[in-house]
Design an enzyme around this catalytic site. Sequence first.
Site, PDB file in Angstrom:
ATOM      1  N   GLU A 127     -11.427  11.455   5.407  1.00 60.48           N
ATOM      2  CA  GLU A 127     -11.519  11.858   3.996  1.00 60.48           C
ATOM      3  C   GLU A 127     -10.978  10.757   3.102  1.00 60.48           C
ATOM      4  OE1 GLU A 127      -8.915  15.134   4.394  1.00 60.48           O
ATOM      5  OE2 GLU A 127     -10.406  16.500   5.181  1.00 60.48           O
ATOM      6  N   SER A 162      -1.065   9.141   1.028  1.00 60.06           N
ATOM      7  CA  SER A 162      -1.839   8.168   0.276  1.00 60.06           C
ATOM      8  C   SER A 162      -1.165   6.801   0.327  1.00 60.06           C
ATOM      9  CB  SER A 162      -1.985   8.630  -1.174  1.00 60.06           C
ATOM     10  OG  SER A 162      -3.195   8.160  -1.706  1.00 60.06           O
ATOM     11  N   GLY A 210      -5.883   8.129   3.002  1.00 60.60           N
ATOM     12  CA  GLY A 210      -4.686   7.297   2.981  1.00 60.60           C
ATOM     13  C   GLY A 210      -4.949   5.826   3.234  1.00 60.60           C
ATOM     14  N   CYS A 256       3.489   9.552 -29.752  1.00 61.53           N
ATOM     15  CA  CYS A 256       4.775   9.435 -30.442  1.00 61.53           C
ATOM     16  C   CYS A 256       5.928   9.803 -29.520  1.00 61.53           C
ATOM     17  CB  CYS A 256       4.771  10.301 -31.689  1.00 61.53           C
ATOM     18  SG  CYS A 256       3.636   9.673 -32.916  1.00 61.53           S
ATOM     19  N   GLY A 307     -10.311   8.585  -0.016  1.00 65.42           N
ATOM     20  CA  GLY A 307     -10.426   8.754  -1.464  1.00 65.42           C
ATOM     21  C   GLY A 307     -10.214   7.401  -2.111  1.00 65.42           C
TER      22      GLY A 307
HETATM   23  C1  LIG Z   1      -5.967  13.449  -1.368  1.00 60.28           C
HETATM   24  C2  LIG Z   1      -6.494  13.722  -0.004  1.00 60.28           C
HETATM   25  C3  LIG Z   1      -7.271  12.741   0.624  1.00 60.28           C
HETATM   26  C4  LIG Z   1      -7.524  11.376   0.058  1.00 60.28           C
HETATM   27  O1  LIG Z   1      -6.406  10.560   0.137  1.00 60.28           O
HETATM   28  P1  LIG Z   1      -6.510   9.006  -0.256  1.00 60.28           P
HETATM   29  O2  LIG Z   1      -5.120   8.517  -0.113  1.00 60.28           O
HETATM   30  O3  LIG Z   1      -7.011   8.918  -1.639  1.00 60.28           O
HETATM   31  O4  LIG Z   1      -7.434   8.377   0.726  1.00 60.28           O
HETATM   32  C5  LIG Z   1      -7.799  13.076   1.858  1.00 60.28           C
HETATM   33  N1  LIG Z   1      -7.571  14.278   2.427  1.00 60.28           N
HETATM   34  C6  LIG Z   1      -6.810  15.231   1.849  1.00 60.28           C
HETATM   35  C7  LIG Z   1      -6.615  16.528   2.528  1.00 60.28           C
HETATM   36  C8  LIG Z   1      -6.245  14.973   0.611  1.00 60.28           C
HETATM   37  O5  LIG Z   1      -5.479  15.907   0.037  1.00 60.28           O
END
Ligand SMILES: *Cc1c(COP(=O)(O)O)cnc(C)c1O
Length: 444
Positions: free
Chosen positions: A267, A196, A233, A342, A269
């Site tokens: 992928e 990431s 990432g 706390c 995120g």
């Molecule tokens: C967490 C994850 C992502 C997303 O990563 P980002 O850094 O948020 O883009 C993509 N593929 C896999 C397998 C992940 O575990």
Amino acid sequence: MDSQLMGKTSVIVLDNHTPGDVAKAMIEDGRQKEPFYIFDMDEAYRRVEYFRKMMPRVEMFYAMKANDSDKMIKLAAALGLGFDCASPGEIRKILELGVSPQSIIFAAPCKTPDWMMYARQSGVRHTTFDSSYELKKIKQYWSDVGLLIRIKVDSDSIYKLGDKFGCDFETEATDLLDEAASLGLKVVGVAFHVGSSCSSAHSHVEGLQNARALFDYELRAGRGMSIVDIGGGFLSDRNDRIDQVSKLINTTLEELFPERSIQIIAEPGRYLCDTSCNLYCNINNIRRVTRGGEKVNMIYMNDGLYGCLRFNDPPQTVKRFGRPEGVINEKLEKTILWGPSCDSTDRVMENMEIMLPACTPLDWLIFTPQGAYTFGFATPFSCLPKPQMRSVVSQQLWAKLKDSKVFNPEDFEQNPDISAPLPSSLPPLIKKSTFLKSYTLKTN
Ligand SMILES: *Cc1c(COP(=O)(O)O)cnc(C)c1O
């Protein structure tokens, strides 16, 4: 009323207002008394469109663990994205939206037999692996699944995933491919994830080169693969980073995988969701103390480490909200930010030097970007509430989304009162006339 409600309130459709106007109106109105998010759907939409424009060959499977709020996953589904799910709970959430199980990759390389059976019975057809034991489990519980071998790439990421996942390309990958074949399992592709917040574009090139080598290995063995998964990432803070990295990915893909029959997926995120949310946090109390001979303002906020403010690293920033910035000669002062619990470790952005103008308990702070890996980490510690979310959308984007099967008419509210508060998280009052016998406190 806490987590259940998260993101379930309707999206307000904005006429001439910006998301910042909504926050300002809510704060100035005074009825909103708890920290809240503004989720700007248009910003997430622009990210999806920009990614598509920069890498037209790459199909996005949104890594929903980054932000699984109701409106974010509905937006992703409405825009035709696939999903990277990492648990049965995530799979269920996506299938409930009406997304096909064939648009899901179960991208967790280590799964329990129960998870595998759940995914198989749900109709999911693709997953990843990086070990021999995983192959043995898959043989027993999910033998008809399409497998992607997850390889490790070295990278300059902030959050290194290679320490945890991914087989070694040199020493393990071909043995695992042979083992899968001998078990009669079908390996359909190669997956990698540079980690990431990866800042080096070269990691993607290395991943693609190693993927190509494994494609060739499989071809020589008389087996074929058809999917390259370049993972996530992608950095969220500056657009020129995706510009650079996408150019390199595109040219490398043309060079190494010119065959159009090969499907390229990613992928993302963080990249898609991070900049779409800001957190507006109000202040409970302030103490001015001397620490090591230095005057420091200690701000006690209403969200903290056990809520959504877990991360310490840039690009996360904090500013005082509302009062005009740059009032002449207003000095920035050394500040410590405490969360509402706390617990003395509940200190926000501890590793960062925080300089803020003097605040009062009437001020609000704005934390940004706060859309990725924030509220998903909120804990139920000390029964503290988690900030609610106000989602906003422009008329133009609403017009594009409203007929999508993913959204219901109740998902949107037109002609909204933009200053309206979100539901309070105060628990309902308990009234009883008889009590258990316990120690009781003196009253005088
Ligand atoms: C967490 C994850 C992502 C997303 O990563 P980002 O850094 O948020 O883009 C993509 N593929 C896999 C397998 C992940 O575990």
